[in-house]
Design a protein around this motif. Structure first.
Motif, PDB file in Angstrom:
ATOM      1  N   LEU A 121       3.388   5.743  -2.896  1.00  0.00           N
ATOM      2  CA  LEU A 121       4.564   6.542  -3.261  1.00  0.00           C
ATOM      3  C   LEU A 121       4.682   6.666  -4.776  1.00  0.00           C
ATOM      4  CD1 LEU A 121       7.106   8.048  -2.402  1.00  0.00           C
ATOM      5  CD2 LEU A 121       8.314   5.853  -2.374  1.00  0.00           C
ATOM      6  N   ILE A 122       4.417   5.605  -5.501  1.00  0.00           N
ATOM      7  CA  ILE A 122       4.456   5.652  -6.965  1.00  0.00           C
ATOM      8  C   ILE A 122       3.451   6.676  -7.489  1.00  0.00           C
ATOM      9  CG2 ILE A 122       3.801   4.357  -9.042  1.00  0.00           C
ATOM     10  CD1 ILE A 122       5.165   1.925  -7.851  1.00  0.00           C
ATOM     11  N   ARG A 123       2.230   6.632  -6.978  1.00  0.00           N
ATOM     12  CA  ARG A 123       1.213   7.585  -7.443  1.00  0.00           C
ATOM     13  C   ARG A 123       1.618   9.015  -7.109  1.00  0.00           C
ATOM     14  NH1 ARG A 123      -2.140   3.704  -5.069  1.00  0.00           N
ATOM     15  NH2 ARG A 123      -2.485   5.077  -3.273  1.00  0.00           N
ATOM     16  N   THR A 124       2.170   9.205  -5.916  1.00  0.00           N
ATOM     17  CA  THR A 124       2.529  10.550  -5.486  1.00  0.00           C
ATOM     18  C   THR A 124       3.702  11.092  -6.299  1.00  0.00           C
ATOM     19  OG1 THR A 124       1.778   9.998  -3.257  1.00  0.00           O
ATOM     20  CG2 THR A 124       3.135  11.967  -3.487  1.00  0.00           C
ATOM     21  N   LEU A 125       4.711  10.265  -6.535  1.00  0.00           N
ATOM     22  CA  LEU A 125       5.822  10.693  -7.375  1.00  0.00           C
ATOM     23  C   LEU A 125       5.343  10.969  -8.801  1.00  0.00           C
ATOM     24  CD1 LEU A 125       8.573   8.194  -6.154  1.00  0.00           C
ATOM     25  CD2 LEU A 125       8.552  10.679  -5.787  1.00  0.00           C
ATOM     26  N   GLY A 126       4.442  10.149  -9.290  1.00  0.00           N
ATOM     27  CA  GLY A 126       3.881  10.383 -10.617  1.00  0.00           C
ATOM     28  C   GLY A 126       3.181  11.722 -10.703  1.00  0.00           C
ATOM     29  N   ASP A 180       6.971   1.244 -14.556  1.00  0.00           N
ATOM     30  CA  ASP A 180       8.321   0.759 -14.257  1.00  0.00           C
ATOM     31  C   ASP A 180       9.258   1.916 -13.909  1.00  0.00           C
ATOM     32  OD1 ASP A 180       7.484  -1.794 -14.708  1.00  0.00           O
ATOM     33  OD2 ASP A 180       8.465  -2.028 -16.658  1.00  0.00           O
ATOM     34  N   ARG A 181       9.131   2.998 -14.647  1.00  0.00           N
ATOM     35  CA  ARG A 181       9.972   4.173 -14.387  1.00  0.00           C
ATOM     36  C   ARG A 181       9.730   4.710 -12.985  1.00  0.00           C
ATOM     37  NH1 ARG A 181      10.069   9.651 -18.185  1.00  0.00           N
ATOM     38  NH2 ARG A 181      11.648  10.786 -16.970  1.00  0.00           N
ATOM     39  N   LEU A 182       8.473   4.819 -12.607  1.00  0.00           N
ATOM     40  CA  LEU A 182       8.135   5.322 -11.282  1.00  0.00           C
ATOM     41  C   LEU A 182       8.500   4.319 -10.190  1.00  0.00           C
ATOM     42  CD1 LEU A 182       4.705   6.991 -12.122  1.00  0.00           C
ATOM     43  CD2 LEU A 182       6.787   8.172 -11.379  1.00  0.00           C
ATOM     44  N   ALA A 183       8.367   3.033 -10.491  1.00  0.00           N
ATOM     45  CA  ALA A 183       8.722   2.014  -9.496  1.00  0.00           C
ATOM     46  C   ALA A 183      10.216   2.057  -9.194  1.00  0.00           C
ATOM     47  CB  ALA A 183       8.323   0.628  -9.986  1.00  0.00           C
ATOM     48  N   ARG A 184      11.045   2.201 -10.238  1.00  0.00           N
ATOM     49  CA  ARG A 184      12.483   2.310 -10.006  1.00  0.00           C
ATOM     50  C   ARG A 184      12.804   3.508  -9.109  1.00  0.00           C
ATOM     51  NH1 ARG A 184      13.059   0.210 -15.480  1.00  0.00           N
ATOM     52  NH2 ARG A 184      12.608   2.288 -16.308  1.00  0.00           N
ATOM     53  N   LEU A 185      12.154   4.619  -9.392  1.00  0.00           N
ATOM     54  CA  LEU A 185      12.383   5.821  -8.584  1.00  0.00           C
ATOM     55  C   LEU A 185      11.906   5.611  -7.160  1.00  0.00           C
ATOM     56  CD1 LEU A 185      13.226   8.769  -8.303  1.00  0.00           C
ATOM     57  CD2 LEU A 185      10.963   9.419  -9.184  1.00  0.00           C
ATOM     58  N   ALA A 186      10.745   4.991  -6.995  1.00  0.00           N
ATOM     59  CA  ALA A 186      10.193   4.758  -5.653  1.00  0.00           C
ATOM     60  C   ALA A 186      11.106   3.851  -4.837  1.00  0.00           C
ATOM     61  CB  ALA A 186       8.795   4.147  -5.756  1.00  0.00           C
ATOM     62  N   TYR A 187      11.632   2.795  -5.434  1.00  0.00           N
ATOM     63  CA  TYR A 187      12.556   1.912  -4.715  1.00  0.00           C
ATOM     64  C   TYR A 187      13.830   2.661  -4.333  1.00  0.00           C
ATOM     65  CZ  TYR A 187       9.817  -2.279  -5.811  1.00  0.00           C
ATOM     66  OH  TYR A 187       8.827  -3.226  -5.884  1.00  0.00           O
ATOM     67  N   HIS A 215       0.837  -1.204   0.000  1.00  0.00           N
ATOM     68  CA  HIS A 215       0.000   0.000   0.000  1.00  0.00           C
ATOM     69  C   HIS A 215       0.871   1.253   0.000  1.00  0.00           C
ATOM     70  CE1 HIS A 215      -3.195   2.776   0.773  1.00  0.00           C
ATOM     71  NE2 HIS A 215      -2.802   3.041   2.008  1.00  0.00           N
ATOM     72  N   ALA A 216       1.910   1.268   0.831  1.00  0.00           N
ATOM     73  CA  ALA A 216       2.798   2.430   0.906  1.00  0.00           C
ATOM     74  C   ALA A 216       3.580   2.602  -0.397  1.00  0.00           C
ATOM     75  CB  ALA A 216       3.747   2.283   2.086  1.00  0.00           C
ATOM     76  N   HIS A 217       4.053   1.498  -0.962  1.00  0.00           N
ATOM     77  CA  HIS A 217       4.824   1.553  -2.202  1.00  0.00           C
ATOM     78  C   HIS A 217       3.964   2.094  -3.345  1.00  0.00           C
ATOM     79  CE1 HIS A 217       7.636   0.426  -5.352  1.00  0.00           C
ATOM     80  NE2 HIS A 217       6.723  -0.344  -5.911  1.00  0.00           N
ATOM     81  N   GLU A 218       2.763   1.573  -3.484  1.00  0.00           N
ATOM     82  CA  GLU A 218       1.888   2.033  -4.560  1.00  0.00           C
ATOM     83  C   GLU A 218       1.487   3.489  -4.357  1.00  0.00           C
ATOM     84  OE1 GLU A 218      -1.245  -0.832  -4.501  1.00  0.00           O
ATOM     85  OE2 GLU A 218      -0.091  -2.338  -5.636  1.00  0.00           O
TER      86      GLU A 218
END
Length: 231
Positions: free
Chosen positions: A152-157, A169-176, A147-150
């Motif tokens: 963060l992805i939405r928020t960074l997006g 994938d681009r946002l997931a790499r950044l989130a990690y 839940h937190a990871h997803e």
């Protein structure tokens, strides 16, 4: 001679207050003792008798507050989870600018580092669960970390003007990468205490490091904004 009614009611209220306070303290003592024993010995080899003795209470209290040993283990494990719905809501607030969002995100992940020895024991408990899984680690991933990871992805997006559906994938790499800056502090605490203890010696030192993490993470986001699209 009977007490006046208002005194009787007052005594009754005080008795209820003491009972609630004693109950809260007993429950916390059980959680604290269980965390240390489970972290040191694992779930299977830790007995409820050991926990009760360490907590200064009786075995019946475990049944009363947690149902059984498994219930106590779940409560102990989840008490250390930083990814609560409330904490996630704090860093995903759409009104927050990027730096404030990153600050709230790191406060969620790293706030427990200020709990001193309890933070170290809690991390050992997580390691123990990963080495000797009971199923709770997978539940934590499914119901907390995911839940937190997803989020963060939405928020960074949102801050980058990217669509998670198209740029996942681009946002997931950044989130990690953003989360990894904090996770290194968490999992390396005992190494840091040996090599550079001054970096985490007190709350002020931890806050200074969190502030620098915000700087590093902001630079990562800016770099991603300027980077060409990756496959």
């Amino acid at each position: 001679m009977h007490k006046p009614d208002h005194l009787t009611e007052h005594d009754h209220t005080e008795e209820q207050r003491r009972t609630r306070t004693d109950g809260t303290q007993s429950r916390q003592r059980l959680l604290h003792a269980a965390m240390r024993l489970f972290a040191a010995q694992g779930f299977a080899t830790t007995s409820t008798r050991e926990i009760a003795i360490a907590a200064g209470t009786n075995i019946a209290a475990i049944s009363y507050y947690f149902g059984d040993k498994a219930g106590l283990y779940r409560a102990t494990f989840r008490s250390m989870s930083p990814c609560t719905p409330e904490a996630v809501e704090c860093f995903t607030d759409a009104a927050l600018p990027l730096r404030a969002m990153l600050s709230a995100f790191y406060a969620m992940l790293l706030g427990q580092l200020k709990q001193g020895e309890d933070a170290r024991v809690g991390m050992r408990l997580w390691f123990r669960e990963m080495l000797e899984p009971t199923g709770l680690w997978q539940q934590e991933i499914d119901h907390g970390v995911r839940h937190a990871h997803e989020a963060l992805i939405r928020t960074l997006g949102r801050h980058l003007g990217l669509d998670p559906a198209a740029d996942g994938d681009r946002l997931a790499r950044l989130a990690y990468s953003v989360a990894g800056l904090a996770l290194h502090m968490m999992v390396s605490r005992e190494v840091i205490d040996v090599l550079s203890p001054q970096l985490m010696k007190d709350d002020a030192a931890i806050d200074r490091w969190i502030g620098r993490l915000v700087d590093y993470a902001e630079a990562l986001v800016q770099l991603e904004h300027a980077a060409p699209t990756l496959p």
